[in-house]
Design an enzyme around this catalytic site. Sequence first.
Site, PDB file in Angstrom:
ATOM      1  CE  LYS A 209     -36.893 -54.267 -24.144  1.00  0.00           C
ATOM      2  NZ  LYS A 209     -37.490 -55.586 -24.010  1.00  0.00           N
ATOM      3  NE  ARG A 244     -35.453 -58.922 -29.434  1.00  0.00           N
ATOM      4  CZ  ARG A 244     -35.520 -57.607 -29.622  1.00  0.00           C
ATOM      5  NH1 ARG A 244     -35.140 -56.787 -28.661  1.00  0.00           N
ATOM      6  NH2 ARG A 244     -35.969 -57.113 -30.748  1.00  0.00           N
TER       7      ARG A 244
HETATM    8  N1  HH2 Z   1     -38.050 -56.412 -26.863  1.00  0.00           N
HETATM    9  C1  HH2 Z   1     -38.292 -55.675 -27.972  1.00  0.00           C
HETATM   10  C2  HH2 Z   1     -38.720 -56.298 -29.153  1.00  0.00           C
HETATM   11  N2  HH2 Z   1     -38.878 -57.638 -29.202  1.00  0.00           N
HETATM   12  N3  HH2 Z   1     -38.779 -59.755 -28.172  1.00  0.00           N
HETATM   13  C3  HH2 Z   1     -38.548 -60.502 -27.082  1.00  0.00           C
HETATM   14  N4  HH2 Z   1     -38.711 -61.847 -27.126  1.00  0.00           N
HETATM   15  N5  HH2 Z   1     -38.146 -59.950 -25.898  1.00  0.00           N
HETATM   16  C4  HH2 Z   1     -37.965 -58.598 -25.768  1.00  0.00           C
HETATM   17  O1  HH2 Z   1     -37.626 -58.135 -24.653  1.00  0.00           O
HETATM   18  C5  HH2 Z   1     -38.201 -57.771 -26.904  1.00  0.00           C
HETATM   19  C6  HH2 Z   1     -38.633 -58.397 -28.112  1.00  0.00           C
HETATM   20  C7  HH2 Z   1     -38.106 -54.199 -27.946  1.00  0.00           C
HETATM   21  O2  HH2 Z   1     -36.829 -53.828 -28.343  1.00  0.00           O
HETATM   22  P1  HH2 Z   1     -36.423 -53.327 -29.819  1.00  0.00           P
HETATM   23  O3  HH2 Z   1     -36.580 -54.433 -30.803  1.00  0.00           O
HETATM   24  O4  HH2 Z   1     -35.062 -52.774 -29.769  1.00  0.00           O
HETATM   25  O5  HH2 Z   1     -37.412 -52.129 -30.125  1.00  0.00           O
HETATM   26  P2  HH2 Z   1     -38.734 -51.979 -30.993  1.00  0.00           P
HETATM   27  O6  HH2 Z   1     -39.792 -52.869 -30.458  1.00  0.00           O
HETATM   28  O7  HH2 Z   1     -39.075 -50.518 -30.855  1.00  0.00           O
HETATM   29  O8  HH2 Z   1     -38.406 -52.374 -32.399  1.00  0.00           O
END
Ligand code: HH2
Length: 269
Positions: A209, A244
């Site tokens: 992040k 995660r």
């Molecule tokens: N962060 C992201 C997506 N889903 N779910 C939970 N429970 N907690 C988190 O911190 C979280 C999440 C964002 O990361 P990423 O999936 O890599 O990116 P994107 O939302 O652009 O797909």
Amino acid sequence: MRVMGVINLTPDSFSDGGRFLDMPAALDQARRLISEGADILDIGAESTRPGAQPVSAEAEMARLLPLIRAIRAESPSPISVDTMKPQVAQACMAAGADMWNDVSALRHSPDSLEAAAELGCEVVLMHMQGTPATMQQAPRYDDVAAEVTDFLAERAETAIAAGVRRERIWLDPGLGFGKHPVRHNLPLLANLDRIVGLGFPVLLGASRKQFVSAVAGPADAGDRLGGSLAAALAGAAAGVAAVRVHDVAPTVQALRVWAAIEAARSGSG
Ligand code: HH2
């Protein structure tokens, strides 16, 4: 401490967008994360990055269901689905998924609470200020740790009142979701014990992040591993139940060494 490995079936995720859009690549990534020690896989088909394009339920299901079925056919690994839509969660659980990771904490649809209660699966309630489209424009808190903790306590009680079983609920502070990278994410990381103290397993998503770059200097999302590990260890020290992450093998290694040091500390005490 469990490690949740992320697979984004999206063209536009900030961390790995577009890499796993086709099924063979996504299934390979699932196998790889499992072999690296992921305890849970988290599969998402709608990016929540600020300003990301919304995806229809049909499009989400078309991306998610074949992968869930393919993983289920060869592995008992728990599968979490990152979606805000109850109909998508329902279809995914029917296809063999185990956990609903809802970044809207069951607020996105009026049907979400009832769907979670009926499904009976594990459910992650995550804090987000605003919506993905606007959340990073001007996030505001008087006391971010207190407000996020109170929100999560309230959502857990609301879910329980709607019929979700207490032991199925996970909480997540939602780093980066309506939070200034430094002013809000860092106090949350420093006060994770307050959320842990609510008595539910806590999931922490710090991997890749933006706060890592804000603290330690510019780096592309794929070059934020060191800072992501630091945050995972802060989570371990605070007692979170799972992290995660995108980089499973280095995270498993870091957590094992940390746990061994902790064991030596209690052994020598
Ligand atoms: N962060 C992201 C997506 N889903 N779910 C939970 N429970 N907690 C988190 O911190 C979280 C999440 C964002 O990361 P990423 O999936 O890599 O990116 P994107 O939302 O652009 O797909």
